[in-house]
Scaffold this active site. Sequence first.
Site, PDB file in Angstrom:
ATOM      1  N   THR A   1       0.851  -1.199   0.000  1.00  0.00           N
ATOM      2  CA  THR A   1       0.000   0.000   0.000  1.00  0.00           C
ATOM      3  C   THR A   1       0.880   1.239   0.000  1.00  0.00           C
ATOM      4  OG1 THR A   1       0.044   0.162   2.415  1.00  0.00           O
ATOM      5  CG2 THR A   1      -1.890  -0.907   1.417  1.00  0.00           C
ATOM      6  N   ASP A   2       0.324   2.354  -0.468  1.00  0.00           N
ATOM      7  CA  ASP A   2       0.934   3.611  -0.080  1.00  0.00           C
ATOM      8  C   ASP A   2       0.634   3.748   1.414  1.00  0.00           C
ATOM      9  OD1 ASP A   2       2.176   6.021   0.144  1.00  0.00           O
ATOM     10  OD2 ASP A   2       1.256   6.899  -1.629  1.00  0.00           O
ATOM     11  N   TRP A   3       1.377   4.601   2.099  1.00  0.00           N
ATOM     12  CA  TRP A   3       1.278   4.644   3.568  1.00  0.00           C
ATOM     13  C   TRP A   3      -0.111   5.157   4.001  1.00  0.00           C
ATOM     14  CZ3 TRP A   3       5.025   2.222   1.950  1.00  0.00           C
ATOM     15  CH2 TRP A   3       6.075   1.794   2.736  1.00  0.00           C
TER      16      TRP A   3
ATOM     17  N   GLY B   1      -2.889   3.645   2.726  1.00  0.00           N
ATOM     18  CA  GLY B   1      -3.736   3.494   1.540  1.00  0.00           C
ATOM     19  C   GLY B   1      -4.768   2.379   1.653  1.00  0.00           C
TER      20      GLY B   1
END
Length: 686
Positions: free
Chosen positions: A268-270, A272
């Site tokens: 994931t993006d942080w 996300g």
Amino acid sequence: MEQTQIKKRILFLATIAIAFFCSGYAQLPLYLDDNQPIEERVKNALNRMTLEEKVKLCIAQSKFSSHGVPRLGIPELWMSDGPHGVREEIEWNTWKRAQWTNDSCTAFPALTCLAATWSPEMSAIYGKAIGEEARYREKDVLLGPGVNIYRTPLNGRNFEYIGEDPYLASVLVVPYIQELQKNGVAACVKHFALNNQELWRGHIDVHLSDRALHEIYLPAFKAAAQQGGSWTIMGAYNKVRGEHACHNDLLLNKILKEEWGFDGAVITDWGGAHDTDEAVFNGLDIEMGTYTDGLARESEFTYDDYYLAAPYLKGLKEGKYPISTLDDKASRILRLIFRTAMNRHKPCGSFASEEHFEVARKISEDGIVLLKNSSVSTKQPALLPLQGEKYERILVVGENATRAQTQGGGSSELKVKREVSPLEGLKARYGDKINYAQGYKAGRPHYGRVEEIPQEITDSLRADAVEKAKDAEVVIFVGGLNKNHQQDAEAGDRITYDLPFGQNELIRELLAVNKNVIVVLVSGNAVAMPWVQEVPAILQAWYSGSEAGNALANIISGDVTPSGKLPFSFPVKLTDNGAHTFDYMSYPGDSIRQEYKEDILVGYRWHDTKKIPALFPFGHGLSYTSFAYSQITADKKQLNSPEDKIKVSVTVTNTGPVKGKEVVQLYIGDERSSFARPLKELKRLP
Ligand code: BGC
């Protein structure tokens, strides 16, 4: 000793040796034996793991690391931003700096600068060097490079990406990944996909046609996955067709994993991830940063509360989620660990070395774009290069001449061992002929807010610069954007296309007292240039990392002939850009939903097809020398099928006074197409 006795003794010793040898190997579990095929090792490790151990693999244990399997000696994964250098260490569970003293890195030029080299070789040396730095710092995953397509000049993160053209971005992303990964460090290509603006990045729901998706926004990710062989990919914050990109059935299951055959891990993006069911079923493998929005918020939410932690385990135990979902995720993560953290053959790496600074300088020199170079009067030659012997009084104006551009911008911020500013570089080249005036003030980077500068300060800085310009023979104005909030930074788009901090007015006032003005733009985005006719020379110098000032001085002095080409179009005004031609639903959307109304006509495809001339077009870049193109031939007149190939050749001759490099760009158009196509599209570099 009798012969039979000797034979018996040899036999006895051989038996012991074989038994010892075999017992040693029998004790080595297959997953630890790197002579075994990686897929066998993955299966073997998976068979030994408990349900809890497999689930743990899927979540973070700190801000930048995820779990290993301690019982089996399978190590954790350590990640780091990326993409322009290896970020400084931060605390285990906060965004505070860890204050280590051994993590000051080399800052490589921002990816827009790499894009402007148009050179796969530059990309390869970039990937190799940053990979060595990441390896030395014992990172397993480097969070980069980014290949989101440049759709609008307002996007706060364009500086981290590779321009507006899917072919150029594809050609450049591949060598970066391949060379990086030779260090046993995974690339994490980001942000998959359609994170083309920072405004409302956490929830804006992007809608676009299949053609725009597949022709414009996905090719560079596809090249990264298939040709580059990227071992990981980072989901984007935004939604795509109603689902968050970090757990998106279309993007992650259907396209990335099924169609493209990606065998790596989706991270994931942080922050996300938003939902356990979707995270389980829609292609996510590793959940990072939940309840931390990049650099902004912290909460009491623990790692065990992550969507893929306790709720996933509970659902697995209750039979709500099939074990196959977990086995697939865990296999991908084990594969990643074997390729990186458990790769015993990886090199040792190296860090902040002179070789790496040299790489940074070369890329920076090759990426600087000479946008304009003319003379002030017909009797004089073009203003650049600036030969030192001809000038005694050179005035440098502008805050960007001294400002550390490795600061600010968000997650790509770096703590550097060296950063040569433009002023330092120019002083090293021209000595005490250089005088300096700040000219304007922008304030320091502040996450999410803009510092107000009092009018008296602005006025007095401007007056000082204009006064000094009266006495100078030539003025080098170094301005642009600066990675402050809304000036090329994460989590906010620019609010106008204009240069900020009164720079346009300052440039006009400088021109009023001195015609010999060279404008150097430090930015990762196009800006409006209302003074373009009056300024004789303009350079686009990007955020160029550790050696920015030396590279700039080498170009200005003519020690290096500029060869960079624009990786995106500079429109005259914002509404000349396709995304901004339509109503707010096209950009920025209504805060919930957005429609890419320009469709496939992104960047130069829009300018060319709609016949709206750009201020400086994609592919533009001047030189101090000239090139003649001759003997242009093609071995066929037309292509009859998508597999058909044409061989095109051209002879390029340097016809000018100095040595230089030229980028040959091959575009193709289809005049007889029965459906809408761009006038031309970049299809090959030599
Ligand atoms: C950014 C990512 C970055 C991550 C970790 C996020 O806010 O969007 O690009 O890798 O933070 O710092």
